[in-house]
Design an enzyme around this catalytic site. Sequence first.
Site, mmCIF file in Angstrom:
data_model
loop_
_atom_site.group_PDB
_atom_site.id
_atom_site.type_symbol
_atom_site.label_atom_id
_atom_site.label_comp_id
_atom_site.label_asym_id
_atom_site.label_seq_id
_atom_site.Cartn_x
_atom_site.Cartn_y
_atom_site.Cartn_z
ATOM 1 N N HIS A 173 0.836 -1.197 0.000
ATOM 2 C CA HIS A 173 0.000 0.000 0.000
ATOM 3 C C HIS A 173 0.874 1.251 0.000
ATOM 4 O O HIS A 173 2.013 1.253 0.457
ATOM 5 C CB HIS A 173 -0.928 0.036 1.216
ATOM 6 C CG HIS A 173 -0.200 0.145 2.531
ATOM 7 N ND1 HIS A 173 0.501 -0.905 3.099
ATOM 8 C CD2 HIS A 173 -0.057 1.192 3.402
ATOM 9 C CE1 HIS A 173 1.032 -0.515 4.258
ATOM 10 N NE2 HIS A 173 0.724 0.746 4.450
ATOM 11 N N PHE A 174 0.320 2.307 -0.552
ATOM 12 C CA PHE A 174 0.878 3.654 -0.489
ATOM 13 C C PHE A 174 -0.089 4.507 0.324
ATOM 14 O O PHE A 174 -1.288 4.229 0.368
ATOM 15 C CB PHE A 174 1.038 4.263 -1.881
ATOM 16 C CG PHE A 174 2.014 3.536 -2.771
ATOM 17 C CD1 PHE A 174 3.313 3.992 -2.921
ATOM 18 C CD2 PHE A 174 1.632 2.395 -3.461
ATOM 19 C CE1 PHE A 174 4.218 3.322 -3.748
ATOM 20 C CE2 PHE A 174 2.517 1.714 -4.291
ATOM 21 C CZ PHE A 174 3.810 2.174 -4.426
#
Length: 444
Positions: free
Chosen positions: A243-244
């Site tokens: 994830h970012f």
Amino acid sequence: MMLRIKRVPTVVSNYQKDETEETARRSGGCGKNCLRSCCIPEAKIPLYAFKKLTKIDAENDVLAIEEKEPPVAFLDSLILGEWEDRMQRGLFRYDVTACETKVIPGEYGFIAQLNEGRHLRKRPTEFRVDKVLQPFDGNKFNFTKVGQEEVLFQFEASEDGEVQFYPSAQIDVESAPSVVAINVSPIEYGHVLLIPRILECLPQRIDHESFLLALYMAVEAGNPYFRLGYNSLGAFATINHLHFQAYYLAVPFPIEKAPTKKIATLNDEVLISELLNYPVRGLVFKGGDTLQDLSDAVSDACICLQENNIPYNVLISDCGKRIFLLPQCYAEKQALGEVSPELLDTQVNPAVWEISGHMVLKRRKDYDEASDENAWRLLAEVSLSDERFCEVKELIFEAISNGEDIIENTADTMLKDPIEEKNTIPKRSHRTMVAGTQECVVQQ
């Protein structure tokens, strides 16, 4: 200087609201309305289809914003409108807009936020901090376990090359959709997560396809105050599911104001610079013949760090035009007992936002006593030593070149005659919503 959250006008599709309410009422599966196979059949979530671009618009720059009222981009409106909707529905663990925030006097203007108890309300880290690469473990928390109501929309490339929005779209399990979801423990207004190919259950490690997706999101948002960040394992990522993070902050980050020194130019015109006069040593990537070129150069560098077990953070800035790569060693120093008790008592985990200059403080004492000197003292403990950083740079350049002579100016030659770039802020007001002019077709 005190900062106040100014909520912006947003446009929320009635179709989205109707569909969200319908989804919330859906029963069956495990009863948690999650994103796993038990609940995903027949699920519908809005879909934003972005247009793939080869070049980045050079106009949107957080340090050079024109003093005019720009149109609001649809993606900005969509993110903020849906984020506000989830706030009204009580899906966050606290009201981040009530947190005190101030700019600390000093050369770069570090930003301090008082967020008492956030570390107690966050999910605990469930993996080792001494290994950057670890396998995905479905028994531990991951994003397939979140409720569908936390997902704002799917984010995919448009099939016909035009920006489109579908307020109600079936989740195609076979295509492994990427999604944008809220961060239930937000640091700032509009704090969201970009989760690439969520159903593939990828561990927290950067690959070429996922990093390019993050760049596309930065470009598509078209707002220099919307940044994306990445934390590797060992650099204070808390969930081992790829994830970012991203959020809006309507002032420049201190790291964006730091001067840089050009040290290399790749054959595809990607420029690599080194941060100067900043407490954390790091590299800055920009340019490139295409967006893919820039993305590949950064991805290659990140993959190199991962494979050499070097923790790192990444900041995607200026609508995807500048990318900061920041190897760090704070967790290692903690384990070796090399961090002072005074810094440990602050309970600050220096991840990408803190390293970039947005200090999230847990204690009133630290917030009241926040100073430029204290910020530098903390971040200096994060940074690699000069000797170690030079070794890491050599590893990165070797990985990027793949053994071929594709670097026109090596670090050694450029360091003898460096070109310093000073980033300065023009004397003009900053606006929260600064965006592009793209049009979006809403498919009903």
